[in-house]
Design a protein around this motif. Structure first.
Motif, PDB file in Angstrom:
ATOM      1  N   UNK A 118       4.157  -9.534   3.404  1.00  0.00           N
ATOM      2  CA  UNK A 118       3.077 -10.966   3.485  1.00  0.00           C
ATOM      3  C   UNK A 118       2.270 -11.184   3.822  1.00  0.00           C
ATOM      4  N   UNK A 119       1.405 -10.284   4.440  1.00  0.00           N
ATOM      5  CA  UNK A 119      -0.154  -9.890   4.665  1.00  0.00           C
ATOM      6  C   UNK A 119      -0.664  -9.851   3.355  1.00  0.00           C
ATOM      7  N   UNK A 120      -0.150  -8.939   2.552  1.00  0.00           N
ATOM      8  CA  UNK A 120      -0.940  -8.543   0.871  1.00  0.00           C
ATOM      9  C   UNK A 120      -1.761 -10.074   0.587  1.00  0.00           C
ATOM     10  N   UNK A 121      -1.020 -10.958   0.542  1.00  0.00           N
ATOM     11  CA  UNK A 121      -1.366 -12.717   0.318  1.00  0.00           C
ATOM     12  C   UNK A 121      -2.201 -12.909   1.034  1.00  0.00           C
ATOM     13  N   UNK A 122      -2.171 -12.241   2.063  1.00  0.00           N
ATOM     14  CA  UNK A 122      -2.728 -13.605   2.922  1.00  0.00           C
ATOM     15  C   UNK A 122      -4.733 -12.897   2.590  1.00  0.00           C
ATOM     16  N   UNK A 123      -5.733 -13.480   2.859  1.00  0.00           N
ATOM     17  CA  UNK A 123      -7.242 -13.627   3.094  1.00  0.00           C
ATOM     18  C   UNK A 123      -7.374 -13.189   4.146  1.00  0.00           C
ATOM     19  N   UNK A 124      -7.488 -12.122   4.412  1.00  0.00           N
ATOM     20  CA  UNK A 124      -7.696 -10.930   5.737  1.00  0.00           C
ATOM     21  C   UNK A 124      -9.204 -10.189   5.776  1.00  0.00           C
ATOM     22  N   UNK A 125      -9.805  -9.967   7.036  1.00  0.00           N
ATOM     23  CA  UNK A 125     -11.132  -8.831   7.032  1.00  0.00           C
ATOM     24  C   UNK A 125     -10.514  -7.703   6.385  1.00  0.00           C
ATOM     25  N   UNK A 126     -12.402  -7.283   5.613  1.00  0.00           N
ATOM     26  CA  UNK A 126     -11.790  -6.115   4.878  1.00  0.00           C
ATOM     27  C   UNK A 126     -11.198  -4.590   5.735  1.00  0.00           C
ATOM     28  N   UNK A 127     -11.804  -4.432   6.864  1.00  0.00           N
ATOM     29  CA  UNK A 127     -11.164  -3.232   8.625  1.00  0.00           C
ATOM     30  C   UNK A 127      -9.153  -3.806   8.093  1.00  0.00           C
ATOM     31  N   UNK A 128      -9.168  -4.652   7.916  1.00  0.00           N
ATOM     32  CA  UNK A 128      -7.839  -5.164   8.261  1.00  0.00           C
ATOM     33  C   UNK A 128      -6.270  -5.291   7.339  1.00  0.00           C
ATOM     34  N   UNK A 129      -7.315  -4.900   5.792  1.00  0.00           N
ATOM     35  CA  UNK A 129      -6.359  -4.905   4.839  1.00  0.00           C
ATOM     36  C   UNK A 129      -6.217  -2.843   4.469  1.00  0.00           C
ATOM     37  N   UNK A 130      -6.549  -2.446   4.826  1.00  0.00           N
ATOM     38  CA  UNK A 130      -6.189  -0.916   4.329  1.00  0.00           C
ATOM     39  C   UNK A 130      -5.074  -0.773   5.333  1.00  0.00           C
ATOM     40  N   UNK A 131      -4.606  -1.382   6.502  1.00  0.00           N
ATOM     41  CA  UNK A 131      -3.333  -1.092   7.503  1.00  0.00           C
ATOM     42  C   UNK A 131      -2.224  -1.856   7.535  1.00  0.00           C
ATOM     43  N   UNK A 132      -2.116  -2.327   5.836  1.00  0.00           N
ATOM     44  CA  UNK A 132      -1.779  -3.392   6.227  1.00  0.00           C
ATOM     45  C   UNK A 132      -0.084  -2.035   5.365  1.00  0.00           C
ATOM     46  N   UNK A 133      -0.669  -1.227   4.561  1.00  0.00           N
ATOM     47  CA  UNK A 133       0.837  -0.646   4.383  1.00  0.00           C
ATOM     48  C   UNK A 133       1.787   0.446   4.965  1.00  0.00           C
ATOM     49  N   UNK A 134       0.362   0.895   6.192  1.00  0.00           N
ATOM     50  CA  UNK A 134       0.985   1.266   6.883  1.00  0.00           C
ATOM     51  C   UNK A 134       2.214   0.970   8.093  1.00  0.00           C
ATOM     52  N   UNK A 135       1.386  -0.759   8.330  1.00  0.00           N
ATOM     53  CA  UNK A 135       2.982  -1.553   9.480  1.00  0.00           C
ATOM     54  C   UNK A 135       4.253  -1.893   8.290  1.00  0.00           C
ATOM     55  N   UNK A 136       3.751  -2.304   7.171  1.00  0.00           N
ATOM     56  CA  UNK A 136       4.972  -2.136   6.237  1.00  0.00           C
ATOM     57  C   UNK A 136       5.634  -0.639   6.096  1.00  0.00           C
ATOM     58  N   UNK A 137       5.286   0.550   6.271  1.00  0.00           N
ATOM     59  CA  UNK A 137       6.231   1.687   6.703  1.00  0.00           C
ATOM     60  C   UNK A 137       6.493   2.011   7.878  1.00  0.00           C
ATOM     61  N   UNK A 138       5.961   1.619   8.944  1.00  0.00           N
ATOM     62  CA  UNK A 138       6.541   1.233  10.651  1.00  0.00           C
ATOM     63  C   UNK A 138       7.576   0.304  10.638  1.00  0.00           C
ATOM     64  N   UNK A 139       7.581  -0.112  10.046  1.00  0.00           N
ATOM     65  CA  UNK A 139       8.253  -1.600  10.305  1.00  0.00           C
ATOM     66  C   UNK A 139       9.556  -1.738  10.160  1.00  0.00           C
TER      67      UNK A 139
END
Length: 139
Positions: A118-139
């Motif tokens: 669900x993080x992909x649908x949120x408006x986030x700062x540019x530095x936070x967006x690339x972190x989402x994929x890793x979190x999906x893999x970790x959790x």
């Protein structure tokens, strides 16, 4: 691409992906009047001079969310590196599954628990967006 001329042009920031028992991650909304107001971000903040990243993150989480964190519970997850005006942002993201207290929005407009997808649908700062994929893999 130019090299960062000196350490003072680096903005060193730490953030946490708090993960609850249901595999959801906590994000907070930046308040009005702040840069990037309204965007959702991982809680955290700047590393002060003389601080180690884990101590800075424990301090920031106490200030922003009112929770207590043992630095040994902060698991390094990933980082982001982004130009930010005339400075350069280096963001270290830690995963955190254990803390004391109930997170409260002390310096944010709102808090939200979301699944990593669900993080992909949120408006986030540019530095936070690339972190989402890793979190999906970790959790």
């Amino acid at each position: 691409m130019s090299l960062v001329a000196n350490r003072s042009s680096l903005l060193f920031v730490v953030a946490a992906a708090l993960v609850d028992g249901d595999g959801r991650v906590l994000v907070q909304q930046r308040p009005p009047g702040k840069p990037m107001a309204g965007l959702w971000e991982f809680p955290g903040g700047k590393v002060e001079a003389g601080e180690v990243p884990e101590a800075a993150l424990a301090r920031e989480l106490a200030e922003e969310l009112g929770i207590a964190v043992e630095t040994a519970c902060l698991a390094p997850a990933t980082f982001a590196s982004e130009p930010l005006g005339d400075r350069h942002l280096l963001l270290l993201l830690y995963a955190l599954r254990k803390w004391s207290g109930m997170p409260q929005a002390k310096h944010a407009s709102a808090l939200k628990w979301v699944r990593p997808l669900e993080l992909h649908a949120l408006e986030m700062p540019p530095a936070d967006k690339p972190l989402i994929g890793l979190l999906e893999a970790l959790i």
